[in-house]
Design a protein around this motif. Structure first.
Motif, PDB file in Angstrom:
ATOM      1  N   LEU A 129       0.816  -1.213   0.000  1.00 19.76           N
ATOM      2  CA  LEU A 129       0.000   0.000   0.000  1.00 19.76           C
ATOM      3  C   LEU A 129       0.851   1.265   0.000  1.00 19.76           C
ATOM      4  CD1 LEU A 129      -2.814   1.332   0.185  1.00 19.76           C
ATOM      5  CD2 LEU A 129      -2.619   1.151   2.672  1.00 19.76           C
ATOM      6  N   ASN A 130       1.892   1.308   0.821  1.00 19.58           N
ATOM      7  CA  ASN A 130       2.696   2.532   0.918  1.00 19.58           C
ATOM      8  C   ASN A 130       3.514   2.809  -0.341  1.00 19.58           C
ATOM      9  OD1 ASN A 130       4.373   0.304   1.541  1.00 19.58           O
ATOM     10  ND2 ASN A 130       5.813   1.624   2.624  1.00 19.58           N
ATOM     11  N   GLU A 131       3.640   1.839  -1.255  1.00 20.46           N
ATOM     12  CA  GLU A 131       4.390   2.051  -2.497  1.00 20.46           C
ATOM     13  C   GLU A 131       3.499   2.441  -3.679  1.00 20.46           C
ATOM     14  OE1 GLU A 131       6.919  -1.243  -3.468  1.00 20.46           O
ATOM     15  OE2 GLU A 131       7.816  -1.301  -1.466  1.00 20.46           O
ATOM     16  N   ILE A 132       2.202   2.367  -3.506  1.00 22.06           N
ATOM     17  CA  ILE A 132       1.288   2.634  -4.622  1.00 22.06           C
ATOM     18  C   ILE A 132       1.489   4.021  -5.244  1.00 22.06           C
ATOM     19  CG2 ILE A 132      -1.159   2.999  -5.214  1.00 22.06           C
ATOM     20  CD1 ILE A 132      -1.771   0.450  -3.620  1.00 22.06           C
ATOM     21  N   PRO A 133       1.578   5.096  -4.451  1.00 21.16           N
ATOM     22  CA  PRO A 133       1.748   6.414  -5.098  1.00 21.16           C
ATOM     23  C   PRO A 133       2.984   6.505  -5.985  1.00 21.16           C
ATOM     24  CG  PRO A 133       1.084   6.684  -2.821  1.00 21.16           C
ATOM     25  CD  PRO A 133       1.392   5.214  -3.007  1.00 21.16           C
ATOM     26  N   GLU A 134       4.105   5.921  -5.563  1.00 20.92           N
ATOM     27  CA  GLU A 134       5.334   6.018  -6.359  1.00 20.92           C
ATOM     28  C   GLU A 134       5.367   5.027  -7.513  1.00 20.92           C
ATOM     29  OE1 GLU A 134       8.345   3.499  -3.503  1.00 20.92           O
ATOM     30  OE2 GLU A 134       7.495   5.375  -2.775  1.00 20.92           O
ATOM     31  N   ARG A 135       4.449   4.064  -7.522  1.00 16.24           N
ATOM     32  CA  ARG A 135       4.426   3.058  -8.596  1.00 16.24           C
ATOM     33  C   ARG A 135       3.187   3.201  -9.478  1.00 16.24           C
ATOM     34  NH1 ARG A 135       6.084  -2.607  -5.784  1.00 16.24           N
ATOM     35  NH2 ARG A 135       6.037  -3.276  -7.961  1.00 16.24           N
ATOM     36  N   ILE A 136       2.569   4.372  -9.450  1.00 14.32           N
ATOM     37  CA  ILE A 136       1.311   4.587 -10.164  1.00 14.32           C
ATOM     38  C   ILE A 136       1.451   4.356 -11.671  1.00 14.32           C
ATOM     39  CG2 ILE A 136       1.525   7.101 -10.438  1.00 14.32           C
ATOM     40  CD1 ILE A 136      -1.703   5.264  -9.450  1.00 14.32           C
ATOM     41  N   GLU A 137       2.556   4.744 -12.266  1.00 12.91           N
ATOM     42  CA  GLU A 137       2.727   4.542 -13.714  1.00 12.91           C
ATOM     43  C   GLU A 137       2.798   3.053 -14.044  1.00 12.91           C
ATOM     44  OE1 GLU A 137       2.277   6.828 -16.023  1.00 12.91           O
ATOM     45  OE2 GLU A 137       1.889   8.215 -14.373  1.00 12.91           O
ATOM     46  N   GLU A 138       3.484   2.283 -13.219  1.00 17.25           N
ATOM     47  CA  GLU A 138       3.546   0.833 -13.392  1.00 17.25           C
ATOM     48  C   GLU A 138       2.144   0.223 -13.260  1.00 17.25           C
ATOM     49  OE1 GLU A 138       5.133  -2.989 -10.773  1.00 17.25           O
ATOM     50  OE2 GLU A 138       5.949  -1.003 -10.344  1.00 17.25           O
ATOM     51  N   ILE A 139       1.397   0.694 -12.283  1.00 17.49           N
ATOM     52  CA  ILE A 139       0.049   0.176 -12.039  1.00 17.49           C
ATOM     53  C   ILE A 139      -0.871   0.491 -13.214  1.00 17.49           C
ATOM     54  CG2 ILE A 139      -1.983   0.409 -10.547  1.00 17.49           C
ATOM     55  CD1 ILE A 139       0.088   0.882  -8.211  1.00 17.49           C
ATOM     56  N   LYS A 140      -0.734   1.661 -13.808  1.00 15.95           N
ATOM     57  CA  LYS A 140      -1.569   2.052 -14.949  1.00 15.95           C
ATOM     58  C   LYS A 140      -1.372   1.114 -16.137  1.00 15.95           C
ATOM     59  CE  LYS A 140      -1.966   7.036 -14.097  1.00 15.95           C
ATOM     60  NZ  LYS A 140      -1.550   8.357 -14.590  1.00 15.95           N
ATOM     61  N   ARG A 141      -0.206   0.462 -16.224  1.00 15.80           N
ATOM     62  CA  ARG A 141       0.074  -0.442 -17.340  1.00 15.80           C
ATOM     63  C   ARG A 141      -0.459  -1.862 -17.116  1.00 15.80           C
ATOM     64  NH1 ARG A 141       4.972   2.513 -16.994  1.00 15.80           N
ATOM     65  NH2 ARG A 141       5.994   0.821 -15.877  1.00 15.80           N
ATOM     66  N   LEU A 142      -0.953  -2.154 -15.919  1.00 15.92           N
ATOM     67  CA  LEU A 142      -1.479  -3.492 -15.648  1.00 15.92           C
ATOM     68  C   LEU A 142      -2.828  -3.688 -16.340  1.00 15.92           C
ATOM     69  CD1 LEU A 142      -0.745  -3.736 -11.809  1.00 15.92           C
ATOM     70  CD2 LEU A 142       0.516  -4.862 -13.663  1.00 15.92           C
ATOM     71  N   LYS A 143      -3.131  -4.952 -16.659  1.00 16.44           N
ATOM     72  CA  LYS A 143      -4.425  -5.277 -17.260  1.00 16.44           C
ATOM     73  C   LYS A 143      -5.524  -5.056 -16.218  1.00 16.44           C
ATOM     74  CE  LYS A 143      -7.058  -9.181 -19.042  1.00 16.44           C
ATOM     75  NZ  LYS A 143      -7.106 -10.644 -19.090  1.00 16.44           N
ATOM     76  N   THR A 144      -6.519  -4.291 -16.585  1.00 17.70           N
ATOM     77  CA  THR A 144      -7.632  -4.034 -15.666  1.00 17.70           C
ATOM     78  C   THR A 144      -8.774  -4.990 -15.963  1.00 17.70           C
ATOM     79  OG1 THR A 144      -8.497  -2.304 -17.110  1.00 17.70           O
ATOM     80  CG2 THR A 144      -7.036  -1.614 -15.323  1.00 17.70           C
ATOM     81  N   PRO A 145      -9.664  -5.200 -15.009  1.00 12.62           N
ATOM     82  CA  PRO A 145      -9.727  -4.553 -13.709  1.00 12.62           C
ATOM     83  C   PRO A 145      -8.705  -5.131 -12.735  1.00 12.62           C
ATOM     84  CG  PRO A 145     -11.448  -6.199 -13.840  1.00 12.62           C
ATOM     85  CD  PRO A 145     -10.759  -6.172 -15.195  1.00 12.62           C
ATOM     86  N   LEU A 146      -8.313  -4.305 -11.779  1.00 16.14           N
ATOM     87  CA  LEU A 146      -7.446  -4.777 -10.718  1.00 16.14           C
ATOM     88  C   LEU A 146      -8.321  -5.277  -9.571  1.00 16.14           C
ATOM     89  CD1 LEU A 146      -4.803  -1.892 -10.535  1.00 16.14           C
ATOM     90  CD2 LEU A 146      -4.800  -3.933 -11.992  1.00 16.14           C
ATOM     91  N   ILE A 147      -7.981  -6.437  -9.043  1.00  8.83           N
ATOM     92  CA  ILE A 147      -8.654  -6.959  -7.856  1.00  8.83           C
ATOM     93  C   ILE A 147      -7.659  -6.790  -6.720  1.00  8.83           C
ATOM     94  CG2 ILE A 147      -9.767  -8.938  -6.769  1.00  8.83           C
ATOM     95  CD1 ILE A 147     -11.125  -8.017  -9.400  1.00  8.83           C
ATOM     96  N   LEU A 148      -7.969  -5.902  -5.806  1.00  4.92           N
ATOM     97  CA  LEU A 148      -7.054  -5.571  -4.712  1.00  4.92           C
ATOM     98  C   LEU A 148      -7.396  -6.402  -3.484  1.00  4.92           C
ATOM     99  CD1 LEU A 148      -7.472  -1.748  -5.223  1.00  4.92           C
ATOM    100  CD2 LEU A 148      -5.546  -3.124  -6.018  1.00  4.92           C
ATOM    101  N   CYS A 149      -6.352  -6.887  -2.792  1.00  2.00           N
ATOM    102  CA  CYS A 149      -6.588  -7.652  -1.573  1.00  2.00           C
ATOM    103  C   CYS A 149      -5.502  -7.354  -0.555  1.00  2.00           C
ATOM    104  CB  CYS A 149      -6.674  -9.145  -1.863  1.00  2.00           C
ATOM    105  SG  CYS A 149      -5.179  -9.889  -2.541  1.00  2.00           S
ATOM    106  N   CYS A 150      -5.781  -7.692   0.693  1.00  2.00           N
ATOM    107  CA  CYS A 150      -4.825  -7.511   1.785  1.00  2.00           C
ATOM    108  C   CYS A 150      -5.170  -8.541   2.858  1.00  2.00           C
ATOM    109  CB  CYS A 150      -4.857  -6.076   2.318  1.00  2.00           C
ATOM    110  SG  CYS A 150      -6.449  -5.571   3.007  1.00  2.00           S
ATOM    111  N   ALA A 151      -4.982  -8.214   4.116  1.00  2.00           N
ATOM    112  CA  ALA A 151      -5.296  -9.166   5.187  1.00  2.00           C
ATOM    113  C   ALA A 151      -6.792  -9.166   5.512  1.00  2.00           C
ATOM    114  CB  ALA A 151      -4.478  -8.859   6.437  1.00  2.00           C
TER     115      ALA A 151
END
Length: 94
Positions: free
Chosen positions: A36-58
């Motif tokens: 989660l804490n890396e999402i803002p700095e990796r936003i360009e990488e995330i934009k290139r992923l195939k959508t939809p994104l299914i987000l999960c955590c604990a």
């Protein structure tokens, strides 16, 4: 379409937003780890992923925060909640 169906039909990418240590302790097959804490700095990488994104955590809390943040960038994403729930849905496809 609901989240369970998206997962079962292998649509999009499963993104686990837990820490690296948590992810190493167990994760959904074929999921990727972006804490989660890396999402803002990796936003360009995330934009290139195939959508939809299914987000999960604990529990669904951090993935909910990630979903809120990413949706502000126009990224199609859903809060899948606990990685254990996502893993269960994923196993229904095998």
């Amino acid at each position: 379409m609901n989240i369970a169906t998206l997962i079962k039909e292998n649509q999009g990418v499963i993104v686990d937003v837990r820490s690296y240590g948590e992810f190493q302790g167990g994760s959904v097959v074929d999921s990727i780890n972006i804490p989660l804490n890396e999402i803002p700095e990796r936003i360009e990488e995330i934009k290139r992923l195939k959508t939809p994104l299914i987000l999960c955590c604990a529990s669904g809390n951090r993935s909910g925060q990630a979903q809120h943040f990413l949706s502000q960038y126009g990224i199609e994403c859903y809060n899948g909640g606990s990685w254990l729930d996502v893993n269960y849905y994923k196993s229904q496809n095998i």
